[in-house]
Write a protein that holds these residues in place. Sequence first.
Motif, PDB file in Angstrom:
ATOM      1  N   VAL A   7       2.733  -5.822  12.412  1.00 25.24           N
ATOM      2  CA  VAL A   7       3.515  -6.584  13.096  1.00 25.24           C
ATOM      3  C   VAL A   7       5.008  -5.747  13.570  1.00 25.24           C
ATOM      4  N   SER A   8       5.112  -4.759  12.471  1.00 22.82           N
ATOM      5  CA  SER A   8       6.133  -3.959  12.831  1.00 22.82           C
ATOM      6  C   SER A   8       6.090  -2.450  12.266  1.00 22.82           C
ATOM      7  N   ALA A   9       6.845  -1.704  12.666  1.00 21.24           N
ATOM      8  CA  ALA A   9       6.846  -0.152  12.301  1.00 21.24           C
ATOM      9  C   ALA A   9       8.155   0.472  12.143  1.00 21.24           C
ATOM     10  N   ARG A  10       8.542   1.058  11.092  1.00 23.50           N
ATOM     11  CA  ARG A  10       9.662   1.840  10.994  1.00 23.50           C
ATOM     12  C   ARG A  10       9.607   3.325  10.399  1.00 23.50           C
ATOM     13  N   VAL A  11      10.302   4.256  10.933  1.00 26.75           N
ATOM     14  CA  VAL A  11      10.084   5.729  10.483  1.00 26.75           C
ATOM     15  C   VAL A  11      11.281   6.161   9.711  1.00 26.75           C
ATOM     16  N   ILE A  12      11.218   6.772   8.714  1.00 26.18           N
ATOM     17  CA  ILE A  12      12.466   7.481   7.758  1.00 26.18           C
ATOM     18  C   ILE A  12      11.999   8.910   7.968  1.00 26.18           C
TER      19      ILE A  12
ATOM     20  N   VAL B 174       0.869  -1.300  -0.073  1.00 27.36           N
ATOM     21  CA  VAL B 174       0.081   0.074  -0.012  1.00 27.36           C
ATOM     22  C   VAL B 174       0.903   1.079  -0.041  1.00 27.36           C
ATOM     23  N   HIS B 175       0.537   2.139  -0.924  1.00 31.05           N
ATOM     24  CA  HIS B 175       1.390   3.590  -0.831  1.00 31.05           C
ATOM     25  C   HIS B 175       0.443   4.433  -0.431  1.00 31.05           C
ATOM     26  N   ALA B 176       0.552   5.314   0.540  1.00 32.81           N
ATOM     27  CA  ALA B 176      -0.325   6.131   0.845  1.00 32.81           C
ATOM     28  C   ALA B 176       0.317   7.620   1.555  1.00 32.81           C
ATOM     29  N   ALA B 177      -0.485   8.420   1.382  1.00 33.42           N
ATOM     30  CA  ALA B 177       0.028   9.899   1.759  1.00 33.42           C
ATOM     31  C   ALA B 177      -1.087  10.550   2.681  1.00 33.42           C
ATOM     32  N   HIS B 178      -0.857  11.424   3.781  1.00 30.41           N
ATOM     33  CA  HIS B 178      -1.544  12.123   4.610  1.00 30.41           C
ATOM     34  C   HIS B 178      -1.273  13.485   4.611  1.00 30.41           C
TER      35      HIS B 178
ATOM     36  N   VAL C 198       3.684   5.276   4.282  1.00 32.58           N
ATOM     37  CA  VAL C 198       2.631   6.321   4.232  1.00 32.58           C
ATOM     38  C   VAL C 198       3.711   7.860   4.699  1.00 32.58           C
ATOM     39  N   GLU C 199       3.376   8.464   3.623  1.00 25.26           N
ATOM     40  CA  GLU C 199       4.101   9.643   3.843  1.00 25.26           C
ATOM     41  C   GLU C 199       3.054  10.615   4.744  1.00 25.26           C
ATOM     42  N   ILE C 200       3.624  11.179   5.887  1.00 33.52           N
ATOM     43  CA  ILE C 200       3.147  12.347   6.638  1.00 33.52           C
ATOM     44  C   ILE C 200       3.717  13.493   6.247  1.00 33.52           C
ATOM     45  N   PHE C 201       2.720  14.453   5.770  1.00 34.97           N
ATOM     46  CA  PHE C 201       3.449  15.892   5.495  1.00 34.97           C
ATOM     47  C   PHE C 201       2.306  16.934   5.845  1.00 34.97           C
TER      48      PHE C 201
ATOM     49  N   LEU D 102       6.738   3.024   7.809  1.00 36.60           N
ATOM     50  CA  LEU D 102       6.633   2.015   6.974  1.00 36.60           C
ATOM     51  C   LEU D 102       6.100   0.978   7.878  1.00 36.60           C
ATOM     52  N   LEU D 103       5.034   0.118   7.568  1.00 39.56           N
ATOM     53  CA  LEU D 103       4.183  -0.718   8.307  1.00 39.56           C
ATOM     54  C   LEU D 103       4.301  -2.110   7.699  1.00 39.56           C
TER      55      LEU D 103
END
Length: 336
Positions: A189-194, A150-154, A224-227, A213-214
């Motif tokens: 099961v996991s999360a990463r943030v860049i 899934v590619h997403a943006a908020h 998911v891009e959060i901007f 990244l989930l």
Amino acid sequence: MTVRIGIIGTGAIGRDHARRIEQVLAGGKIVALTDVNRESAEAVRADIAPDAEIFQTGEELIASPLVDAVLVTSWGASHEQYVLAAIAAGKPCFCEKPLATTADGARRIVDAEVAHGRRLVQVGFMRRYDAGYIALKEAVTSRTGAPIMVHAAHRNPTVPQHYLTPMAIHDTLIHEIDVFRWLLDDDYVSARVIFPRRAARSHGKLRDPQVVLLETAKGVVIDVEIFVNCHYGYDIQCEVVGEDGIARLPEPMAVQMRLNASLQNPILTDWKDRFIASYDVELQDFLKAAAQGTATGPTCWDGYVAAITSDACVTAQEREGEAVAITLPSRPALYS
Ligand SMILES: NC(=O)C1=CN([C@@H]2O[C@H](COP(=O)(O)OP(=O)(O)OC[C@H]3O[C@@H](n4cnc5c(N)ncnc54)[C@H](O)[C@@H]3O)[C@@H](O)[C@H]2O)C=CC1
Ligand SMILES: O=C1[C@@H](O)[C@H](O)[C@@H](O)[C@H](O)[C@H]1O
């Protein structure tokens, strides 16, 4: 039956929900209001709910025999105390996200509702009621084949100075955290943030934008891009890549223009407008269930899982680039 509603917190969304209950939806009437800023409650009474009584505290409002059901639309940190009080009073309660600001707080609510033995709480994850997300879920279930990515943006145009880096998770990403569990029928099961470089419009205490990244139990990877200082508009994007094809969240309906040698599609700027129909449907659902003394829709369990996942994402922010494991306790039968 008309459900007599009390609202705790009459700021942006409390006022908007008051408007829809009084002016758009069927089956509810605002009879009580409270806000730590009394002037705000008075303004909502004057503008929207002239018959409402103003209470000094949320607890007094919940206990009042005038009130059949409660909307909790105050700041997140106060949600737990009011939802627990509503459950103790046996009154249906619609709680805006987050259900609680800590996973422990959300667990206390789950335990209280389970001990009560019947659903009373609906969490305000309105995207599950959005026609676009419902159509996307239908496409993912029946047409794309099993999801892989899934590619997403908020994207929000701007945020206030008090919005700090963890709020990008607790306040903003929490919508994606909930809606993708529902969309994919899966858990994380996991999360990463860049973090890319900080955008020029971001203030000094906010690292914006960020990419979360989930990974899910079924092996789907979601980026998911959060901007929240994107400037140009309020923009929610989602694309699901499956075995057989790709499904995209539809854009909100808008008139396309051909003008001045360009093709133009307007973009909304406010969450209130982007999800206006979803808020209507979720609250109509709440009124219908509350008339029966119960609740439907997103559960306390969903709110609890969102809180656990949010906490993992905030830890992942602190450990930039590292995967943080997400483990869930077993789900009580009330939510099966
Ligand atoms: N589902 C959605 O898309 C949205 C959900 N929200 C959620 O709704 C909640 C409220 O957000 P906004 O309306 O934007 O905030 P806001 O700041 O505009 O309004 C909150 C109101 O609650 C009052 N308040 C704070 N603590 C209180 C307490 N202990 N008792 C009584 N009143 C209290 C404040 O004085 C204020 O008037 C937040 O949890 C937020 O995350 C907000 C915007 C959109
Ligand atoms: O819930 C909301 C706000 O509280 C939050 O601050 C925004 O980022 C979200 O887009 C909006 O839906």
